[in-house]
Each structure stands twice: as structure tokens, then as C-alpha cells.
Write a protein that holds these residues in place. Sequence first.
Motif, PDB file in Angstrom:
ATOM      1  N   LYS A   6     -50.529  44.437 -31.415  1.00  0.00           N
ATOM      2  CA  LYS A   6     -49.231  44.503 -30.888  1.00  0.00           C
ATOM      3  C   LYS A   6     -49.049  45.473 -30.562  1.00  0.00           C
ATOM      4  O   LYS A   6     -48.563  46.044 -31.466  1.00  0.00           O
ATOM      5  N   GLY A  46     -44.222  43.194 -26.894  1.00  0.00           N
ATOM      6  CA  GLY A  46     -42.488  42.443 -27.670  1.00  0.00           C
ATOM      7  C   GLY A  46     -41.736  42.906 -25.987  1.00  0.00           C
ATOM      8  O   GLY A  46     -42.303  43.725 -25.110  1.00  0.00           O
ATOM      9  N   ALA A  47     -40.641  42.824 -26.494  1.00  0.00           N
ATOM     10  CA  ALA A  47     -39.640  42.753 -25.468  1.00  0.00           C
ATOM     11  C   ALA A  47     -38.590  44.392 -25.025  1.00  0.00           C
ATOM     12  O   ALA A  47     -38.666  44.257 -23.539  1.00  0.00           O
ATOM     13  N   GLY A  51     -36.860  41.404 -22.670  1.00  0.00           N
ATOM     14  CA  GLY A  51     -35.994  40.183 -22.557  1.00  0.00           C
ATOM     15  C   GLY A  51     -34.928  40.164 -23.420  1.00  0.00           C
ATOM     16  O   GLY A  51     -34.125  39.687 -23.492  1.00  0.00           O
ATOM     17  N   HIS A  52     -34.710  41.147 -25.057  1.00  0.00           N
ATOM     18  CA  HIS A  52     -34.009  41.747 -25.392  1.00  0.00           C
ATOM     19  C   HIS A  52     -32.321  41.927 -24.706  1.00  0.00           C
ATOM     20  O   HIS A  52     -31.291  41.262 -25.257  1.00  0.00           O
ATOM     21  N   ILE A  75     -33.813  33.968 -19.301  1.00  0.00           N
ATOM     22  CA  ILE A  75     -34.870  35.482 -20.607  1.00  0.00           C
ATOM     23  C   ILE A  75     -36.445  35.970 -20.247  1.00  0.00           C
ATOM     24  O   ILE A  75     -37.163  36.148 -20.216  1.00  0.00           O
ATOM     25  N   GLY A 135     -43.317  37.835 -26.911  1.00  0.00           N
ATOM     26  CA  GLY A 135     -42.258  38.106 -27.049  1.00  0.00           C
ATOM     27  C   GLY A 135     -41.397  37.654 -25.914  1.00  0.00           C
ATOM     28  O   GLY A 135     -41.988  37.170 -24.752  1.00  0.00           O
ATOM     29  N   ASP A 136     -40.472  35.556 -26.292  1.00  0.00           N
ATOM     30  CA  ASP A 136     -40.527  35.279 -25.471  1.00  0.00           C
ATOM     31  C   ASP A 136     -39.534  34.540 -25.347  1.00  0.00           C
ATOM     32  O   ASP A 136     -38.883  34.795 -26.856  1.00  0.00           O
ATOM     33  N   SER A 149     -40.395  36.143 -31.908  1.00  0.00           N
ATOM     34  CA  SER A 149     -40.068  37.286 -31.146  1.00  0.00           C
ATOM     35  C   SER A 149     -42.226  37.674 -31.342  1.00  0.00           C
ATOM     36  O   SER A 149     -43.504  36.542 -31.789  1.00  0.00           O
ATOM     37  N   GLY A 150     -42.771  38.803 -31.018  1.00  0.00           N
ATOM     38  CA  GLY A 150     -44.450  38.661 -30.667  1.00  0.00           C
ATOM     39  C   GLY A 150     -45.025  38.918 -32.382  1.00  0.00           C
ATOM     40  O   GLY A 150     -46.223  38.156 -32.269  1.00  0.00           O
TER      41      GLY A 150
HETATM   42  O1  IP8 Z   1     -39.736  41.973 -28.979  1.00  0.00           O
HETATM   43  C1  IP8 Z   1     -38.386  39.203 -28.497  1.00  0.00           C
HETATM   44  O2  IP8 Z   1     -39.538  39.998 -28.808  1.00  0.00           O
HETATM   45  P1  IP8 Z   1     -39.724  41.119 -29.926  1.00  0.00           P
HETATM   46  C2  IP8 Z   1     -38.157  38.115 -27.828  1.00  0.00           C
HETATM   47  O3  IP8 Z   1     -40.791  41.222 -31.044  1.00  0.00           O
HETATM   48  C3  IP8 Z   1     -37.130  37.884 -26.894  1.00  0.00           C
HETATM   49  O4  IP8 Z   1     -38.965  40.968 -30.770  1.00  0.00           O
HETATM   50  C4  IP8 Z   1     -37.625  37.293 -25.223  1.00  0.00           C
HETATM   51  C5  IP8 Z   1     -36.006  38.505 -26.832  1.00  0.00           C
END
Ligand code: IP8
Length: 245
Positions: A6, A46-47, A51-52, A75, A135-136, A149-150
Motif C-alpha cells: 500500500k 490511499g485517498a 477521497g477524504h 467520493i 480506498g473507495d 479504507s486502503g
Molecule cells: O486513505 C480512504 O482510504 P484510506 C478511502 O486508505 C476514502 O484510509 C474514499 C476516503
Amino acid sequence: MTVVLKLGGSVVTDKETPETVDDDALDRAVETIADADESSLALVHGAGSFGHHYADKHGVTPTEGSHDAEGVWAIHDSMRRLNDEVVGRLQAAGVPALPVHPLSVGARDAESTLSFALDSTATMLSEGFVPVLHGDVIAQAGAGATIISGDEIVAHLARGLDADRVGLCSTVDGVYDADGDVIPEITDFAEVADALGGSEATDVTGGMAAKVRALLALGAPAHIFGPDALSAFLAGEPAGTRVSG
Ligand code: IP8
């Protein structure tokens, strides 16, 4: 040898500025992956600032779902665009990367149990591709759609693909002890509970305590390390903190 790696959102994006790729950091990670001699590699990212940002805006978390299709799409779409960027740069560097979008292959039931079809990822690997997941948002029975989360995807891939090694490349060099030194190896959560805020520490933001607990429960040795140790990890050498239950 199957490796699940990751790239944390804070490594590949500029977390301070919405929807901004950290060009230098991503290019460096891509070059390192392209130079590595790893024949069976599944990547997850990750996002970060993609995404966040939209998850906050639409009030969607791993436990708070939404039935607002436009919000859920916003998202997912931000993650799809980040994934396009990662896959495109990997391909430009000669890595046979292909996207796998969790929204289309995963779901949770009303008890939050994840089902996530690994056929596409496993077949890509056996055909010599490098699947790139992220992450999705995914559909959840009774809740609409929630965040995956990823890290959750990494754990699912590690088990489902019977991975030999797992790596979490983030902006920290490993798990730090109370003096700020990287702990070389963790085999039991009790060893680090104090440094990480105690065994009861809850974690809704993907902090280190939850990461370590999840990694200890995997069948494969996992490493938490910073970008400088990525090539060592891919070469099978010690990198950051080794977590092995
Ligand atoms: O950054 C979160 O993935 P992370 C995924 O691995 C979203 O925690 C869409 C916020």
C-alpha cells in the motif's frame, strides 16, 4: 512470491491541498516499483487529499453510510481520478498496471462483513499484470454506501491472495517507541500498547494502533516503513517495523 503493497494517501498526494498529487513523491515511488524485480505485486493506494475531502463533505465514513448517489459518486470519482493518475504513471514507467475499483467488486452486509471478489485481481496477477486498488466507497446493506479504507483492502488481499509479504509505505519510518525510535519488530500488541495509546485505543481515523492490530492478525509478515525504505522492502530486505503475529 506474492507481495501486497500500500502506498499511503499521504505519500502519493499533497494532503494540504484538495485533489493534488504529490508529483515528486509519486514519481519516486513509481520509479522504485519499476526498478524492483517483483513478479507478483498487488498495489493499493490511499485517498489522501482526494477521497477524504469528498467523504467529509458528504458525511460518509466506514460506519456512516449514505444513500445520496451523487455524493457517493463524487467520493468514488475522486478516487478513480487518483487511481487513473497512479496507473498512468506506472504504465509510463513500464509497469503493467491495471485498475481494480472496489466499488464494483465489493459490498458489506448489514453486520459490516465484507465480501470482495478477488477473481479479477488474482487473474491479473497470474497474467503478469499489476492490479492497482484503492480506498473507495462500497455498497452496504441497510446503510447505502460506506467507506472502505486502503488498509482494509490490504488485509483482505493479503488473506485472499495468500500473500508472502505485506508493506505499508507511509510518511513515517515505522512504528515509534516512546523515545521516538523506530521499533524493529512487533510480535504482540502488548509490547507496544503503551507507546500506541493502550490496547483499548479506538481508531476511526486509521491510526497506528489499529494498523498494528490488523497486521498482527494477518498470516503474512508485514512492514510499516517510509518512502526511503521502499526499495529495500521490494528487495525483501528489512524495512521499517516488521509486524508479525
Ligand atoms: O486513505 C480512504 O482510504 P484510506 C478511502 O486508505 C476514502 O484510509 C474514499 C476516503
